[in-house]
Design an enzyme around this catalytic site. Sequence first.
Site, short mmCIF file in Angstrom:
data_model
loop_
_atom_site.label_atom_id
_atom_site.label_comp_id
_atom_site.label_asym_id
_atom_site.label_seq_id
_atom_site.Cartn_x
_atom_site.Cartn_y
_atom_site.Cartn_z
N GLU A 4 0.83 -1.21 0.00
CA GLU A 4 0.00 0.00 0.00
C GLU A 4 0.87 1.26 0.00
OE1 GLU A 4 -1.37 1.61 3.66
OE2 GLU A 4 -1.10 -0.29 4.71
N LYS A 25 -5.87 10.56 0.97
CA LYS A 25 -5.88 9.19 1.49
C LYS A 25 -7.14 8.52 0.96
CE LYS A 25 -6.26 6.99 6.08
NZ LYS A 25 -6.18 7.26 7.53
N VAL A 27 -5.35 0.10 3.25
CA VAL A 27 -5.55 -1.35 3.12
C VAL A 27 -6.80 -1.62 2.28
CG1 VAL A 27 -6.16 -3.45 4.39
CG2 VAL A 27 -4.32 -1.97 5.23
N ASP A 35 -16.07 5.18 15.05
CA ASP A 35 -15.05 5.31 14.01
C ASP A 35 -14.51 3.91 13.72
OD1 ASP A 35 -12.90 5.81 12.36
OD2 ASP A 35 -12.13 7.49 13.54
N SER A 57 -12.69 1.58 10.67
CA SER A 57 -11.97 1.66 9.39
C SER A 57 -12.70 0.89 8.29
CB SER A 57 -10.56 1.11 9.57
OG SER A 57 -9.90 1.09 8.32
N ALA A 58 -12.63 1.45 7.08
CA ALA A 58 -13.17 0.76 5.90
C ALA A 58 -12.38 -0.52 5.59
CB ALA A 58 -13.15 1.70 4.70
N ASP A 59 -11.22 -0.68 6.23
CA ASP A 59 -10.42 -1.90 6.00
C ASP A 59 -11.21 -3.16 6.37
OD1 ASP A 59 -8.42 -0.08 5.46
OD2 ASP A 59 -7.17 -0.61 7.19
N LYS A 88 -3.62 -2.21 14.58
CA LYS A 88 -2.78 -1.27 15.32
C LYS A 88 -3.22 -1.18 16.78
CE LYS A 88 -3.30 1.65 11.90
NZ LYS A 88 -3.23 1.37 10.50
N1 PSU Z 1 -0.36 0.17 8.98
C1 PSU Z 1 0.75 0.86 9.30
N2 PSU Z 1 0.79 2.21 9.06
C2 PSU Z 1 -0.27 2.85 8.43
C3 PSU Z 1 -1.44 2.11 8.09
C4 PSU Z 1 -1.42 0.80 8.40
O1 PSU Z 1 1.72 0.27 9.80
O2 PSU Z 1 -0.17 4.06 8.19
C5 PSU Z 1 -2.59 2.78 7.36
C6 PSU Z 1 -3.19 1.74 6.40
O3 PSU Z 1 -3.22 2.30 5.12
C7 PSU Z 1 -4.59 1.51 6.92
C8 PSU Z 1 -4.91 2.87 7.42
O4 PSU Z 1 -5.47 1.05 5.92
O5 PSU Z 1 -3.71 3.23 8.13
C9 PSU Z 1 -6.16 2.91 8.27
O6 PSU Z 1 -6.63 4.21 8.34
P1 PSU Z 1 -8.10 4.49 8.93
O7 PSU Z 1 -8.01 4.15 10.38
O8 PSU Z 1 -8.33 5.97 8.67
O9 PSU Z 1 -9.03 3.61 8.15
MN MN Z 2 -11.87 6.35 10.52
#
Ligand code: PSU
Ligand code: MN
Length: 294
Positions: A15, A76, A96, A128, A130-132, A149
């Site tokens: 990614e 993003k 992701v 909140d 994630s769309a992941d 994370k």
């Molecule tokens: N894993 C990491 N560092 C990152 C991310 C994941 O070690 O920066 C990123 C990935 O792209 C993941 C995103 O999809 O953070 C999730 O963001 P959000 O919580 O806004 O969906």
């Molecule tokens: Mn979010």
Amino acid sequence: MDFINRSRPDSVALETTLPAMGLPAGEGLPFCRELDGIIAEEGGTPTTIGVLGGRPIVGMTGDELASLLDGRRVEKANTANLGVLVHREVDAATTVSTTMELASLAGVRLFATGGIGGVHRGYAQHLDISADLAALARFPVAVVASGTKSLLDVTATREALETLGVPCVGFGTDRFPAFYLSTNPDADSVLDARFDDERELAEFLDAELTRTGRGVLVCNPIPEADEIDRSDWDRWLVGAQERAAGAAGRDITPAILGALHEISDGATLRANLALVRANARLAARLARALPSRT
Ligand code: PSU
Ligand code: MN
């Protein structure tokens, strides 16, 4: 959709949100080159995914990646806003979720990252997610990650994956890892299965991706030597949350990651890089071992 597909049967998708927003400025590009080297060393084809001028690219060239990571602020892209960014012909880093979407479009079945996005802490007050997570239930790609994370609600994220029916399997573990930590610090979060043999895991992934047409999360815990100390972690997280309190929406994850890297004097950054390297290596080995690659 018009997109460039430079993938190969032994491709491992990478990614671009991680190098563009998850690492300190200037460190993304050299780190991508390092990952390319690891994947190539294992006989795979590094296939970095991003969007330039509204055109998704599966397998960015060095020049294309350098232009995306040249230090300016890029968008993003997750599965919600990807279409708008394509329509508006802008540059974007893929999370992701969109890396999975574009990888599946190109026929790439392995993807390595750090930790997937998930359910944020305090979700009962402020939702909140994630769309992941939804992407894992939609696109037939095996994502090799060190769980989710640790700055998120790890327990809730594991439960949400169960609700979405996403198979979560471990390599060398039967516990859901938490990024900088090899296991969930708050509760005992179990996985659906443990695999210790790469070939057997590759056979399962091949069968499962074909059977369901949906994703699989392969959990690879951070290497033991790189794991962060639990009590340091608790302290750093409190400090980082305070510092990142002003961030909202898509800026929250990068803001907390950046604050952690500063507060820990680089310790979380070193751990982050170490686990991504290990995930890239495992993904490349699995990509090579997939039985039905053509
Ligand atoms: N894993 C990491 N560092 C990152 C991310 C994941 O070690 O920066 C990123 C990935 O792209 C993941 C995103 O999809 O953070 C999730 O963001 P959000 O919580 O806004 O969906
Ligand atoms: Mn979010």
